[in-house]
Design a protein around this motif. Structure first.
Motif, short mmCIF file in Angstrom:
data_model
loop_
_atom_site.label_atom_id
_atom_site.label_comp_id
_atom_site.label_asym_id
_atom_site.label_seq_id
_atom_site.Cartn_x
_atom_site.Cartn_y
_atom_site.Cartn_z
N LEU A 72 10.90 -21.15 16.68
CA LEU A 72 11.49 -21.47 15.38
C LEU A 72 11.37 -22.99 15.01
O LEU A 72 11.08 -23.35 13.86
CB LEU A 72 12.89 -21.15 15.26
N TYR A 73 11.63 -23.72 15.79
CA TYR A 73 11.45 -25.41 15.72
C TYR A 73 9.83 -25.62 15.27
O TYR A 73 9.92 -26.21 14.17
CB TYR A 73 11.77 -25.95 16.82
N LEU A 74 8.94 -25.08 15.98
CA LEU A 74 7.53 -25.25 15.42
C LEU A 74 7.39 -24.94 14.07
O LEU A 74 6.61 -25.58 13.37
CB LEU A 74 6.78 -24.50 16.49
N LYS A 75 7.82 -23.48 13.58
CA LYS A 75 7.75 -23.05 12.55
C LYS A 75 8.21 -24.01 11.36
O LYS A 75 7.57 -24.01 10.44
CB LYS A 75 8.34 -21.70 12.44
N CYS A 76 9.36 -24.57 11.72
CA CYS A 76 10.15 -25.24 10.62
C CYS A 76 9.37 -26.62 10.70
O CYS A 76 9.66 -27.50 9.57
CB CYS A 76 11.54 -25.30 10.96
N PHE A 128 1.83 -29.15 13.65
CA PHE A 128 2.62 -28.86 14.94
C PHE A 128 2.16 -27.36 15.04
O PHE A 128 2.36 -26.99 16.29
CB PHE A 128 3.99 -28.83 14.75
N SER A 129 2.16 -26.54 14.13
CA SER A 129 1.88 -24.95 14.39
C SER A 129 0.52 -24.80 15.13
O SER A 129 0.19 -24.06 15.71
CB SER A 129 2.00 -24.17 13.19
N GLU A 178 -1.54 -27.32 16.25
CA GLU A 178 -1.95 -28.38 17.39
C GLU A 178 -0.81 -28.27 18.56
O GLU A 178 -0.53 -29.29 18.92
CB GLU A 178 -1.99 -29.65 16.93
N THR A 179 -0.27 -27.04 18.63
CA THR A 179 1.00 -27.19 19.52
C THR A 179 0.83 -27.69 20.81
O THR A 179 1.35 -28.53 21.37
CB THR A 179 1.52 -25.70 19.80
N ASP A 180 -0.31 -27.35 21.68
CA ASP A 180 -0.55 -27.45 22.87
C ASP A 180 -1.00 -29.27 23.13
O ASP A 180 -0.29 -29.85 24.12
CB ASP A 180 -1.96 -27.13 23.57
N LYS A 181 -1.62 -29.86 22.04
CA LYS A 181 -1.58 -31.10 22.26
C LYS A 181 -0.44 -31.94 21.61
O LYS A 181 -0.06 -32.92 22.36
CB LYS A 181 -2.84 -31.59 21.15
N LEU A 182 0.10 -31.71 20.60
CA LEU A 182 1.28 -32.55 20.09
C LEU A 182 2.56 -32.23 20.79
O LEU A 182 3.51 -33.16 20.79
CB LEU A 182 1.53 -32.13 18.66
N CYS A 183 2.71 -31.03 21.57
CA CYS A 183 4.03 -30.68 22.18
C CYS A 183 3.95 -30.78 23.74
O CYS A 183 4.65 -30.27 24.36
CB CYS A 183 4.68 -29.29 21.55
N LYS A 215 7.10 -38.94 14.42
CA LYS A 215 7.50 -39.10 16.09
C LYS A 215 8.70 -38.25 16.37
O LYS A 215 9.07 -37.93 17.53
CB LYS A 215 7.52 -40.61 16.30
N LYS A 216 9.57 -38.04 15.43
CA LYS A 216 10.94 -37.30 15.60
C LYS A 216 10.60 -36.01 15.81
O LYS A 216 11.32 -35.37 16.73
CB LYS A 216 11.86 -37.59 14.65
N LYS A 217 9.77 -35.44 14.91
CA LYS A 217 9.25 -33.92 15.11
C LYS A 217 8.58 -33.93 16.62
O LYS A 217 8.87 -32.82 17.19
CB LYS A 217 8.45 -33.70 13.99
N GLN A 218 7.78 -34.80 16.74
CA GLN A 218 7.05 -34.46 18.11
C GLN A 218 7.90 -34.65 19.19
O GLN A 218 7.98 -34.13 20.30
CB GLN A 218 5.80 -35.57 18.16
#
Length: 205
Positions: A60-64, A69-70, A72-77, A176-179
Motif C-alpha cells: 500500500l505504501y508503494l501504491k501511494c 517507486f511502483s 522501480e521497486t527493487d532499485k529504489l527500495c 528522499k523521504k519517500k525512498q
C-alpha cells in the motif's frame, strides 16, 4: 551511548546507536505489577499480527508513492543501506536474549514508523487507508513494546535497555523521504518474518 529507560523509549528518535541490555538486581522493576495475566499470549498475537500485515502495508505504501517507486521497486527500495538493529538470535537462543533482541527491534521500528507516518501526513495527507494502516501498526507496536517491557521485568528483572534508532528524515527532499520509508518498510517485511519465526516458539503455552 547511554542506557535508555523504558519510560522514555516511546518518545525518542535518535541517530543510530548500539548497546546492550543492562541487568539490575534490585526489587524496583517499574511496571512489574502492570502485567496482565495473558501478557504472553497477547504478545504472541501482536507479533503474529504484525507479521501477517507487513507485506500489505509495504504494498500500500508503494501504491501511494506513485512513480517511479511502483515500477522501480527493487532499485529504489533496496534496504541494503538501511540501518536496522542487529538481530542475531535464533530459535535455540536463550529466551532472555530473544526478548532483549525483540525489544531493541520493536523500539527501533516504533520510532521508524513515527518518522514514516509524519512524512506521509505531509506528503500524502489524503491517503487515508495508508495513514490508518501506519497508525494501527504503530499502535500494535507500542502495545508489543509495553508487553515486552512487562515480560523482561517480570521474568528477568531487566528494566533498562540501550536501543538503536534510525536516521530521521527531517530536512530531506520529498523523494528522499519517500525512498527512506520504502527502504525501511521493505526491510521490516523481511525482519518481522524472521522475528516471528524466532519469538513465537518462545511464547508458546
Amino acid at each position: 551511548t547511554g542506557v535508555v529507560p523504558f519510560v522514555a523509549l516511546l518518545l525518542l528518535q535518535r541517530r543510530p546507536v548500539a548497546g546492550r541490555a543492562l541487568l539490575v538486581t534490585g526489587p524496583g522493576c517499574p511496571g512489574h505489577g502492570l502485567c496482565r495475566s495473558n501478557v504472553q499470549e497477547q504478545t504472541r498475537r501482536q507479533v503474529a499480527l504484525l507479521n501477517a500485515t507487513a507485506q500489505d502495508l509495504f504494498s500500500l505504501y508503494l501504491k501511494c508513492q506513485g512513480e517511479p517507486f511502483s515500477s522501480e521497486t527493487d532499485k529504489l527500495c533496496n534496504p541494503g543501506g538501511v540501518f536496522f538493529p542487529a538481530f542475531r538470535v535464533n530459535r535455540t537462543s536463550e529466551r532472555k536474549e530473544v526478548m532483549v533482541a525483540m525489544y531493541k527491534l520493536f523500539a527501533f521500528l516504533n520510532a521508524s514508523l513515527g518518522n514514516i507516518t509524519r512524512d506521509q501526513e505531509e506528503l500524502n495527507p489524503t491517503a487515508k487507508e495508508l495513514l490508518d494502516r501506519l497508525h494501527n501498526t504503530t499502535k500494535t507496536t507500542r502495545g508489543l513494546i509495553s508487553n515486552l517491557t512487562c515480560l523482561l521485568c517480570k521474568n528477568y528483572n531487566v528494566f533498562q535497555v540501550d536501543v538503536s534508532y534510525g536516521e530521521s528524515s527531517k530536512g530531506k527532499s520529498a523523494f528522499k523521504k519517500k525512498q527512506q520509508g520504502c527502504q525501511v518498510l521493505r526491510k521490516y517485511v523481511q525482519v518481522i518474518a524472521q522475528a516471528a519465526r524466532v519469538l513465537l516458539p518462545h511464547l508458546s503455552p
